[in-house]
Design a protein around this motif. Structure first.
Motif, PDB file in Angstrom:
ATOM      1  N   SER A 192       9.044  -7.326  -7.739  1.00 35.44           N
ATOM      2  CA  SER A 192       8.444  -6.505  -6.686  1.00 35.44           C
ATOM      3  C   SER A 192       7.062  -7.030  -6.337  1.00 35.44           C
ATOM      4  O   SER A 192       6.385  -7.658  -7.151  1.00 35.44           O
ATOM      5  CB  SER A 192       8.357  -5.049  -7.132  1.00 35.44           C
ATOM      6  N   VAL A 193       6.644  -6.733  -5.112  1.00 37.77           N
ATOM      7  CA  VAL A 193       5.367  -7.222  -4.598  1.00 37.77           C
ATOM      8  C   VAL A 193       4.698  -6.102  -3.825  1.00 37.77           C
ATOM      9  O   VAL A 193       5.338  -5.425  -3.017  1.00 37.77           O
ATOM     10  CB  VAL A 193       5.575  -8.474  -3.728  1.00 37.77           C
ATOM     11  N   LEU A 194       3.422  -5.880  -4.082  1.00 36.85           N
ATOM     12  CA  LEU A 194       2.641  -4.926  -3.301  1.00 36.85           C
ATOM     13  C   LEU A 194       2.210  -5.607  -2.010  1.00 36.85           C
ATOM     14  O   LEU A 194       1.491  -6.610  -2.045  1.00 36.85           O
ATOM     15  CB  LEU A 194       1.424  -4.445  -4.089  1.00 36.85           C
ATOM     16  N   SER A 195       2.656  -5.080  -0.879  1.00 34.00           N
ATOM     17  CA  SER A 195       2.419  -5.706   0.413  1.00 34.00           C
ATOM     18  C   SER A 195       1.441  -4.889   1.243  1.00 34.00           C
ATOM     19  O   SER A 195       1.499  -3.654   1.238  1.00 34.00           O
ATOM     20  CB  SER A 195       3.739  -5.817   1.193  1.00 34.00           C
ATOM     21  N   PHE A 196       0.545  -5.579   1.944  1.00 30.96           N
ATOM     22  CA  PHE A 196      -0.320  -4.877   2.879  1.00 30.96           C
ATOM     23  C   PHE A 196      -0.838  -5.826   3.945  1.00 30.96           C
ATOM     24  O   PHE A 196      -0.827  -7.044   3.796  1.00 30.96           O
ATOM     25  CB  PHE A 196      -1.491  -4.188   2.153  1.00 30.96           C
ATOM     26  N   GLY A 197      -1.295  -5.230   5.048  1.00 24.89           N
ATOM     27  CA  GLY A 197      -1.927  -5.971   6.125  1.00 24.89           C
ATOM     28  C   GLY A 197      -3.068  -5.154   6.679  1.00 24.89           C
ATOM     29  O   GLY A 197      -3.379  -4.071   6.178  1.00 24.89           O
ATOM     30  N   THR A 198      -3.697  -5.670   7.723  1.00 23.77           N
ATOM     31  CA  THR A 198      -4.789  -4.932   8.347  1.00 23.77           C
ATOM     32  C   THR A 198      -4.403  -4.675   9.805  1.00 23.77           C
ATOM     33  O   THR A 198      -3.452  -3.973  10.076  1.00 23.77           O
ATOM     34  CB  THR A 198      -6.111  -5.709   8.220  1.00 23.77           C
ATOM     35  N   ALA A 199      -5.117  -5.243  10.746  1.00 28.13           N
ATOM     36  CA  ALA A 199      -4.779  -5.120  12.161  1.00 28.13           C
ATOM     37  C   ALA A 199      -5.249  -6.382  12.870  1.00 28.13           C
ATOM     38  O   ALA A 199      -6.083  -7.125  12.356  1.00 28.13           O
ATOM     39  CB  ALA A 199      -5.428  -3.887  12.776  1.00 28.13           C
ATOM     40  N   GLY A 200      -4.717  -6.603  14.054  1.00 32.75           N
ATOM     41  CA  GLY A 200      -5.122  -7.758  14.828  1.00 32.75           C
ATOM     42  C   GLY A 200      -4.307  -8.998  14.508  1.00 32.75           C
ATOM     43  O   GLY A 200      -3.542  -9.035  13.544  1.00 32.75           O
ATOM     44  N   CYS A 201      -4.480 -10.032  15.335  1.00 27.93           N
ATOM     45  CA  CYS A 201      -3.791 -11.309  15.116  1.00 27.93           C
ATOM     46  C   CYS A 201      -4.452 -12.374  15.972  1.00 27.93           C
ATOM     47  O   CYS A 201      -5.016 -12.073  17.029  1.00 27.93           O
ATOM     48  CB  CYS A 201      -2.312 -11.192  15.485  1.00 27.93           C
TER      49      CYS A 201
END
Length: 356
Positions: free
Chosen positions: A77-86
């Protein structure tokens, strides 16, 4: 907790008084108060700041196969996250609601790098993944979190389009144990008109990462009528073999209508199967299909003798048949990648997590 004025790491002042961001090939040149193309790197007075440091669109625990990574500790398992924008503007973006930061701010969660590492460890994760939107634009936050994750005994994963300049690229990937880079097509015309970026910069990143200790896998979203030309796919796969090596896994994923391409049809399963055959014929050893139910396209076989080593159903492992040292039990050929003595048991579920 949040640091809306976290000083960015890569920038310099220009003779005309503007500040240039040096993270990606766009090299945005900003007057005071202006934001870059990505919308989250901004000029504040006499410095460049990252406005999303410590802020996230949310956290989830996923199977590592969902990133997708097929040769990096399967079943974990992997804890996934992002923010905003690209820093790209893909017309087919599947996560446009968080990447299109100009129209909405989805940063509802806050967490420091140490809190993220602790949460991942406490959840029994093997890794932390920087994903959902491109971590290139929040590189400082990702790097600091990667340091905290390594201190907690965790692996780190970047899911990125690879649109990055050499100096930050070296610092960023030195902290990543694995990366899946989107190779969105293989023509400059497609890249420029469909993503707003240039192909050459992405190819440079892929070829460079392939020479490092970061485990590399690639993904191409196959879009009907746009990047599914057999000759173009064959040229792309030949380039991968020549510049990154035949052992780099390639994931061929099915498109579904999204964002600014709602009228483009879904990718037929037969198109993906044909693309997979093209890739194998070009000399790639490990080619997978995604976003469709295709058992043959989910199997990892020994490149030497053909024995099935790992079998999957969607993100669920059905078989894990490697020798303890990561070799084929029949012919002793090493399977390229990163493997534990036993497979993980996380399964296919995804679970939202609250941090902070």
């Amino acid at each position: 907790m949040t640091e809306p004025n976290h000083t960015a790491r890569w920038w310099h002042r220009l003779p005309d008084g503007r500040i240039q961001c040096d993270v990606c090939p766009r090299t945005c040149r900003l007057h005071d108060g202006q934001r870059g193309y990505c919308f989250v790197r901004a000029r504040a007075g006499d410095r460049l700041v990252l406005t999303t440091y410590g802020r996230s669109s949310g956290f989830a625990v996923d199977p590592i196969e969902k990133k997708p990574l097929a040769h990096f500790y399967p079943g974990t398992s992997v804890l996934s996250f992002g923010t905003a924008g690209c820093n790209l503007s893909c017309r087919f973006c599947q996560n446009w609601d968080i990447s299109a930061a100009r129209s909405t701010d989805r940063l509802a969660a806050t967490a420091s790098p140490a809190q993220i590492a602790t949460a991942a460890h406490d959840a029994g994760c093997a890794s932390v993944a920087f994903t959902y939107n491109d971590p290139v634009i929040f590189a400082e936050y990702a790097i600091d979190t990667a340091v905290a994750a390594h201190e907690a005994g965790l692996h780190t994963v970047a899911v990125t389009a690879g649109y990055m300049l050499p100096q930050p690229r070296a610092a960023f990937f030195s902290r990543m144990d694995a990366a899946n880079i989107d190779l969105k097509g293989f023509s400059e015309d497609f890249y420029w008109h469909t993503t707003g970026a240039h192909l050459r910069d992405v190819l440079d990143t892929i070829a460079w990462v392939a020479t490092t200790d970061t485990w590399l896998e690639l993904t191409t979203l196959v879009i009907p009528g746009h990047n599914d030309d057999p000759a173009q796919l064959a040229a792309m796969c030949a380039w991968i073999v020549a510049e990154a090596g035949p052992d780099v896994p390639l994931h061929l994923s099915a498109f579904h209508p999204a964002h600014k391409m709602p009228d483009v049809p879904r990718t037929p399963p037969d198109t993906l199967r044909t693309a997979r055959t093209i890739a194998l014929d070009a000399g790639l050893h490990f080619v997978y299909t995604g976003n469709v139910h295709d058992p043959a396209g989910e199997v990892t076989s020994c490149a030497s003798c053909g024995r099935t080593l790992v079998a999957r159903d969607w993100y669920q492992l059905l078989r894990y048949d490697l020798a303890p040292d990561g070799r084929c039990p029949d012919c002793a050929t090493p399977l390229p990648g990163r493997f534990a003595t036993a497979a993980g048991t996380w399964g296919r579920r995804s679970t939202r997590v609250t941090i902070g």
